[in-house]
Design a protein around this motif. Structure first.
Motif, PDB file in Angstrom:
ATOM      1  N   GLU A  40       0.853  -1.202  -0.072  1.00 43.47           N
ATOM      2  CA  GLU A  40       0.098  -0.129  -0.148  1.00 43.47           C
ATOM      3  C   GLU A  40       0.731   1.168   0.064  1.00 43.47           C
ATOM      4  OE1 GLU A  40      -2.852  -0.171   3.423  1.00 43.47           O
ATOM      5  OE2 GLU A  40      -4.173  -1.446   2.188  1.00 43.47           O
ATOM      6  N   THR A  41       0.347   2.464  -0.545  1.00 47.47           N
ATOM      7  CA  THR A  41       1.093   3.484  -0.598  1.00 47.47           C
ATOM      8  C   THR A  41       0.080   4.768  -0.638  1.00 47.47           C
ATOM      9  OG1 THR A  41       3.001   4.840  -1.363  1.00 47.47           O
ATOM     10  CG2 THR A  41       1.718   3.885  -3.009  1.00 47.47           C
ATOM     11  N   THR A  42       0.520   6.017  -0.561  1.00 47.97           N
ATOM     12  CA  THR A  42      -0.582   7.156  -1.047  1.00 47.97           C
ATOM     13  C   THR A  42       0.472   7.882  -1.758  1.00 47.97           C
ATOM     14  OG1 THR A  42       0.176   8.613   0.806  1.00 47.97           O
ATOM     15  CG2 THR A  42      -1.430   6.819   1.104  1.00 47.97           C
ATOM     16  N   MET A  43      -0.085   9.138  -2.564  1.00 49.36           N
ATOM     17  CA  MET A  43       0.775   9.998  -2.991  1.00 49.36           C
ATOM     18  C   MET A  43       0.285  11.367  -2.704  1.00 49.36           C
ATOM     19  SD  MET A  43       3.576  10.227  -4.735  1.00 49.36           S
ATOM     20  CE  MET A  43       3.980   8.623  -5.013  1.00 49.36           C
ATOM     21  N   HIS A  44       1.114  12.079  -2.399  1.00 54.30           N
ATOM     22  CA  HIS A  44       0.743  13.525  -1.604  1.00 54.30           C
ATOM     23  C   HIS A  44       1.540  14.575  -2.617  1.00 54.30           C
ATOM     24  CE1 HIS A  44       0.548  17.371   0.613  1.00 54.30           C
ATOM     25  NE2 HIS A  44       2.005  17.083   1.165  1.00 54.30           N
ATOM     26  N   TRP A  45       0.790  15.355  -2.980  1.00 54.01           N
ATOM     27  CA  TRP A  45       1.099  16.570  -4.120  1.00 54.01           C
ATOM     28  C   TRP A  45       1.718  17.751  -3.003  1.00 54.01           C
ATOM     29  CZ3 TRP A  45       1.131  13.687  -7.741  1.00 54.01           C
ATOM     30  CH2 TRP A  45       0.272  12.677  -7.918  1.00 54.01           C
ATOM     31  N   HIS A  46       2.926  17.584  -2.592  1.00 53.20           N
ATOM     32  CA  HIS A  46       3.623  18.591  -1.650  1.00 53.20           C
ATOM     33  C   HIS A  46       3.695  19.952  -2.267  1.00 53.20           C
ATOM     34  CE1 HIS A  46       6.782  19.340   2.003  1.00 53.20           C
ATOM     35  NE2 HIS A  46       6.227  20.527   1.093  1.00 53.20           N
ATOM     36  N   GLY A  47       2.893  20.962  -1.821  1.00 50.28           N
ATOM     37  CA  GLY A  47       3.044  22.282  -2.314  1.00 50.28           C
ATOM     38  C   GLY A  47       1.872  22.502  -3.245  1.00 50.28           C
ATOM     39  N   LEU A  48       1.070  21.495  -3.872  1.00 52.93           N
ATOM     40  CA  LEU A  48       0.089  21.825  -5.014  1.00 52.93           C
ATOM     41  C   LEU A  48      -1.250  22.299  -4.063  1.00 52.93           C
ATOM     42  CD1 LEU A  48       0.802  21.405  -7.849  1.00 52.93           C
ATOM     43  CD2 LEU A  48      -0.315  19.470  -7.777  1.00 52.93           C
ATOM     44  N   PHE A  49      -1.799  23.308  -4.739  1.00 53.92           N
ATOM     45  CA  PHE A  49      -2.999  23.509  -3.773  1.00 53.92           C
ATOM     46  C   PHE A  49      -4.194  23.044  -4.524  1.00 53.92           C
ATOM     47  CE2 PHE A  49      -0.344  27.284  -2.473  1.00 53.92           C
ATOM     48  CZ  PHE A  49       0.069  26.980  -1.493  1.00 53.92           C
ATOM     49  N   VAL A  50      -4.579  21.536  -3.884  1.00 54.02           N
ATOM     50  CA  VAL A  50      -5.829  20.937  -4.451  1.00 54.02           C
ATOM     51  C   VAL A  50      -6.657  20.592  -3.270  1.00 54.02           C
ATOM     52  CG1 VAL A  50      -4.568  20.203  -6.560  1.00 54.02           C
ATOM     53  CG2 VAL A  50      -4.659  18.796  -4.446  1.00 54.02           C
TER      54      VAL A  50
END
Ligand code: C2O
Ligand code: CU
Ligand code: CU
Length: 532
Positions: A105-115
């Motif tokens: 398992e994993t996740t993907m974080h958009w560090h710095g993207l404002f969503v």
């Protein structure tokens, strides 16, 4: 364009080994100093959305050579270690298709993207093995240099250290008008700064108890996945996009001949005027963009302090060698860029205070616990050899700073232990992180002032889906390059931040705020907020 760029750089870099080996004047240890077999700087592939607005990111495991002739277990995005640089136009609508081929398992974080949080891969947005997660996001923010990495609760540090991270550039297409370099791979170079303890074999990430308490720091410095690379640069102004992608190490950078780094942007975009900085601290998760003048034609090394002591020894990070064969596009540092303005702090509708709580006494007690008492069963095994734990607990962390905040080597470490199984716990909002507890409700679009306080050591604060300005650090206004919009700030003592809550976070997908020392994040120095 991208492929040609990379091929050209590789071809250039291969010839540089001999020149690099002649250079040895810094006073630091020589082990990382411009090795004779110094590799050319790898440049992450530049990718853009396809005709349907889709970007494919495939997470998988592999093997990677951090040094010529060595090989280690690794993971990467569309490759064996790290990932591409994703260039996104402001205003674009993009599907980020993340395929999980990791077998875990994993996740993907958009560090710095404002969503909005439901489109961001915090700990609540798990991607099962074999699945593809495809959030459709609209890019709506100023030009900036951001990144992405996994965010599993209790397992972020290991997955990131394996190599699961990539870069995001948000552009408005106007860097030419601004007088900024923009030829990717030539005069616009991303530099992902990291450290490691081993570069061979299978156990690339094996923290012991001390690593969880201090953060995992290695003694081998790498840039874009290789040790001590050499970058060929044009004899003009070059743009460096710096990301500290290390789990815990602070980089304290300077150029070996004393020439300045002209810092013109940080996490959230431009600072008002590019200012010369002789020593630039970049904390984990933090980004800076700077310009360096290579028109004089002489080669220069990028150095960092070995630990967080200003007087300590320096380590070699990488080398730049001007090459007259490369096209020069920019010859002057722009005097001014867009001023990000300053919101009026009286806009703040409330104050909150948070303490980076290391829970030192309880965590140190774990190191003295007889074998079998800890959840992990490791007992003393995690103890750092050569230290007396009793006196260490009495003296607190300060006296350990010197030895522990340097990179440790593989032989230095005790038995490896998984973060959550270790029993080590830290906190950000009173109690260690709890996935089921909402710590803060913030009004969407509002401003708040947060007072942050550290105890035993410096911690890099980070917040998702929001941006802030530093009002004060230990009572003083921030230095110019820290005065723009940010999402990471290294706190050592007391700081006040003016935070703007930019994007909505619902109760099923709260946004995080945490220490970006990934071991601290994993053991609970994290909290979550929703917007209302
Ligand atoms: Cu770069 Cu919550 O992280
Ligand atoms: Cu983040
Ligand atoms: Cu921390």
């Amino acid at each position: 364009m991208t492929d040609i760029t990379i091929t050209r750089r590789h071809a250039l870099g291969l010839g540089l080994g001999a020149a690099a080996a002649c250079y040895l004047p810094w006073n630091g240890v020589a082990r990382a100093a411009a090795r004779a077999d110094a590799p050319p700087l790898p440049v992450p592939p530049l990718i853009e959305p396809d005709g349907n607005g889709v970007v494919k990111l495939r997470l998988g495991k592999g093997r990677h050579a951090f040094r010529v002739g060595s090989e280690a277990a690794s993971a990467g995005v569309n490759g064996s270690y790290l990932g591409p640089l994703l260039r996104l136009e402001n205003g674009a609508r993009v599907t980020l298709a993340v395929e999980n081929a990791l077998g875990e398992e994993t996740t993907m974080h958009w560090h710095g993207l404002f969503v909005p949080s439901r489109l961001d891969g915090g700990p609540h947005n798990i991607i099962k093995p074999g699945e593809t997660w495809s959030p459709e996001v609209t890019i709506d923010q100023p030009p900036s240099f951001n990144w992405f990495h996994p965010h599993m609760h209790g397992d972020t540090a290991r997955q990131a250290h394996m190599g699961l991270a990539g870069l995001i550039v948000v552009t408005d297409g106007k860097d030419g008008e601004r007088g900024l370099p923009q030829s990717y791979g030539i005069d616009d170079l991303p530099l992902v700064l990291q450290d490691r303890r081993v570069i061979e074999g299978e156990d690339v990430y094996a923290p012991d108890l001390m690593d969880l308490i201090h953060g995992f720091r290695g003694d081998i410095l790498i840039v874009n996945g290789v040790e001590g690379p050499v970058a060929a640069v044009p004899k003009g102004i070059v743009r460096l996009r710096l990301l500290n992608g290390a789990n815990a190490r602070n980089f304290h950078l300077r150029l070996s001949d004393g020439r300045p780094l002209h810092v013109f942007a940080s996490d959230g975009g431009f600072v008002a005027a590019p200012g010369p900085v002789s020593r630039l601290t970049v904390a984990p998760g933090e980004r800076y963009e700077c310009l360096v003048d290579f028109s004089g034609g002489s080669a220069v090394d990028l150095l960092t302090l070995a630990d967080d002591e200003e007087t300590g020894e320096e380590l070699h990070v990488m080398r730049f060698v001007p090459d007259a064969g490369l096209p020069v596009a920019v010859t002057a540092i722009p005097a001014r860029l867009e001023d990000p303005g300053m919101p009026d702090p009286s806009l703040s509708i409330r104050r909150r205070s948070f303490v980076f709580d290391e829970r030192l006494a309880a965590n140190m007690a774990l190191m003295k616990a007889p074998s079998g008492q800890m959840e992990s069963g490791h007992g003393m095994a995690g103890m750092h050899s050569g230290h007396d734990m009793g006196s260490m607990e009495m003296e607190g962390m300060h006296d350990m700073d010197h030895s522990m905040h340097q990179g440790r080597s593989a032989g230095d470490a005790g038995a490896p232990v998984a973060a959550l199984a270790s029993g080590v716990r830290m906190a950000m909002a009173g109690e260690p992180f709890d996935m089921n507890h909402i710590d803060v409700e913030a009004k969407l679009g509002s401003f708040e002032i947060w007072e942050l306080q550290t105890q035993e050591m410096a911690h890099p604060f980070h917040i998702h889906g929001a941006s802030f300005r530093i009002l004060t650090k230990n009572g003083e206004p921030p230095v110019p390059h820290e005065a723009g919009w940010k999402d990471v700030a290294l706190i050592n003592g007391r700081a006040e931040l003016l935070i703007r809550f930019d994007r909505e976070a619902d109760r099923d997908h709260p946004f995080m705020f945490h220490c970006h020392i990934l071991e601290h994040e994993d053991v609970g120095m994290m909290a979550q907020f929703v917007t209302v």
